[in-house]
Design a protein around this motif. Structure first.
Motif, PDB file in Angstrom:
ATOM      1  N   GLU A  42      30.319  30.139  34.837  1.00 38.05           N
ATOM      2  CA  GLU A  42      28.879  30.521  34.769  1.00 38.05           C
ATOM      3  C   GLU A  42      29.011  31.229  33.412  1.00 38.05           C
ATOM      4  N   ILE A  43      29.986  31.879  32.927  1.00 38.39           N
ATOM      5  CA  ILE A  43      29.903  32.632  31.500  1.00 38.39           C
ATOM      6  C   ILE A  43      29.511  31.577  30.524  1.00 38.39           C
ATOM      7  N   PRO A  44      28.752  31.962  29.538  1.00 43.45           N
ATOM      8  CA  PRO A  44      28.553  31.179  28.415  1.00 43.45           C
ATOM      9  C   PRO A  44      29.555  31.092  27.541  1.00 43.45           C
ATOM     10  N   ALA A  90      34.204  29.112  19.196  1.00 45.19           N
ATOM     11  CA  ALA A  90      34.052  29.795  17.886  1.00 45.19           C
ATOM     12  C   ALA A  90      32.652  29.604  17.128  1.00 45.19           C
ATOM     13  N   GLY A  91      32.002  28.808  17.874  1.00 47.08           N
ATOM     14  CA  GLY A  91      30.513  28.528  17.093  1.00 47.08           C
ATOM     15  C   GLY A  91      30.485  27.546  16.109  1.00 47.08           C
ATOM     16  N   ASP A 114      31.602  28.055  30.480  1.00 52.19           N
ATOM     17  CA  ASP A 114      30.769  26.981  30.735  1.00 52.19           C
ATOM     18  C   ASP A 114      31.148  25.602  30.026  1.00 52.19           C
ATOM     19  N   MET A 115      32.188  25.860  29.206  1.00 57.42           N
ATOM     20  CA  MET A 115      32.726  24.774  28.780  1.00 57.42           C
ATOM     21  C   MET A 115      34.248  24.384  29.371  1.00 57.42           C
ATOM     22  N   GLY A 116      34.714  25.450  30.446  1.00 63.04           N
ATOM     23  CA  GLY A 116      35.818  25.119  31.221  1.00 63.04           C
ATOM     24  C   GLY A 116      36.990  25.893  30.554  1.00 63.04           C
ATOM     25  N   MET A 160      39.879  19.745  20.088  1.00 61.36           N
ATOM     26  CA  MET A 160      39.624  20.783  20.097  1.00 61.36           C
ATOM     27  C   MET A 160      38.111  21.289  20.311  1.00 61.36           C
ATOM     28  N   VAL A 161      37.432  20.812  21.153  1.00 60.52           N
ATOM     29  CA  VAL A 161      36.143  20.809  21.377  1.00 60.52           C
ATOM     30  C   VAL A 161      35.452  21.983  22.158  1.00 60.52           C
ATOM     31  N   ALA A 162      36.560  22.381  22.809  1.00 60.50           N
ATOM     32  CA  ALA A 162      35.985  23.776  23.577  1.00 60.50           C
ATOM     33  C   ALA A 162      36.185  25.147  23.059  1.00 60.50           C
TER      34      ALA A 162
END
Ligand code: HGY
Ligand code: MN
Ligand code: MN
Length: 413
Positions: free
Chosen positions: A177-179, A146-147, A62-64, A139-141
């Motif tokens: 859909e996947i977190p 990586a938390g 869900d961050m693409g 590098m946002v996604a």
């Protein structure tokens, strides 16, 4: 055939890179594939198509982020991952990022056609928004995965036209859909152009960075008093652009003042109302400070921030500062860096132990697993420009080093 004698197909890698370079191609020979743009969507769709041709298990979070999983002999084991980014700078080059996605794709194509089974599974990934040019930060996604960064914070980042990250992700159909959440990894390799002059200057073909500098990003907003430029006396003006100009030079002088390996840059500025006969009353500009020494970078920021506040006071231009983003310097797993050097040597490629001044998703991956990068030369040391270029032979050589590194790690028990 022994896997040590396996080689990727340089012509197929070139063809993939050329097909990708045609998506968002610019007249000057570069690409414009801003993250979550229509061009990014087209390139993503093509990448997913290529992944499916290899019977990989494709997932989109869900961050693409786009993942392709190749099964190994024992799929209970943590996979080896390799990837980079499809998005580009506004007038970027044909190799930055995309080489690190097409490289592992070519490795998987080579394993597939030679029916090579690895002990561990292998993951390939395209990370959303590595560049941070349209939506800051970079590098946002991979940072969310990586938390290290909050997803909601990332979702609400806006571009210069006020468009939200999440809305654009939905618009191009890549909010999966996947977190977006990490899973265990055995190792991460990122293949990338050097984006600097060192390899070329030293006559080396493969770079093995010991790690990546810290990256610290700040946003500065200045208020002035707009007025007609003719009748308004110079004395007593609150000219936001002049305040910014003084501040920008302070940033440029920081590395000399602070010493060490630091670089400091103002790369982006907006000036309002930006009319030649109105005194500017609103300015936004960015600050990028990098160093292997995080504390030095922070000391530099504290120093220049004080100077900013003094200048803002002297010129009567109120200042607002956003400490937008910091990622620590990332020293890679030296065992894996040595694997890169050894693989290069086995293949007869002269290699160099070095540092990466450019940021990469590997900065965040290094926080959760053993990480190393493989560099190939940038002609003339140029990158983030349309003339960015690397020879096809070097692209092939780097991908062969990647193949050997991934095989070695994927066959570790
Ligand atoms: O800023 C960088 O070094 C990378 O291009 N995101
Ligand atoms: Mn890159
Ligand atoms: Mn880049």
């Amino acid at each position: 055939m022994e896997t040590k004698d396996l080689r990727i197909s340089g012509s197929r890698l070139r063809k993939s890179l050329e097909e990708m370079a045609a998506i968002g191609a610019t007249p000057g020979g570069g690409v414009q594939r801003l993250t979550l743009s229509d061009e990014d969507k087209v390139a993503r769709d093509l990448f997913v198509k290529w992944l499916r041709e290899l019977d990989l298990d494709v997932t989109i979070d869900d961050m693409g982020n786009i993942f392709g999983r190749r099964a190994g002999a024992d799929n209970r084991l943590a996979p080896v991952m390799s990837g980079s980014h499809i998005d580009s700078q506004p007038k970027g080059g044909r190799f930055d990022g995309i080489l690190g996605v097409m490289g592992p794709l070519e490795v998987l194509r080579t394993l597939h056609e030679n029916k090579v089974e690895t002990h561990r599974p292998i993951d390939i990934v395209d990370w959303t928004n590595e560049e941070g040019s349209r939506f800051a930060p970079a590098m946002v996604a991979s940072g969310v995965w990586a938390g290290a960064l909050e997803k909601e914070w990332a979702y609400n980042r806006t571009d210069i036209n006020g468009k939200r990250f999440e809305d654009e992700l939905i618009r191009i159909g890549y909010k999966g859909e996947i977190p977006c959440r990490q899973h265990p990894l055995h190792a991460y390799f990122e293949y990338h152009i050097e984006q600097g002059p060192i390899l070329e200057r030293k006559g080396k073909l493969i770079g093995a960075p010991k790690g990546i500098l810290c990256l610290h990003w700040y946003d500065i907003y200045l208020e002035g008093t707009a007025n007609q430029v003719g009748p308004t006396p110079m004395k007593g003006r609150n000219d936001a652009l002049c305040a910014a100009a003084e501040m920008i030079l302070k940033v440029n002088q920081l590395p000399t003042k602070m010493g060490g390996d630091m670089v400091a840059t103002v790369g982006e500025i907006q000036n309002y109302p930006n009319s030649r006969n109105i005194i500017p009353d609103k300015v936004h500009f960015t600050v990028d400070i990098r160093s292997w020494d995080d504390d030095l970078a922070i000391a530099a920021w504290e120093d220049v921030r004080k100077a900013f506040e003094e200048i803002a006071g002297q010129r009567g231009c109120p200042i607002r500062i956003e400490e937008t983003w910091r990622v620590a310097h990332s020293p890679f797993d030296e065992r894996l860096v040595q694997r890169v050097l050894q693989s290069a040597e086995n293949l007869g490629y002269p290699a160099l132990h070095m540092v990466s001044g450019a940021g990469h998703d590997a900065s965040y991956m290094n926080q959760i697993t053993s990480t190393a990068m493989i560099f190939v030369p940038s002609i003339g040391g140029r990158s983030h420009v349309e003339v960015e270029n690397t020879t096809w032979e070097d692209c092939e050589a780097g991908a062969n080093v990647l193949l050997q590194c991934m095989l070695a790690s994927a066959n570790e028990k």
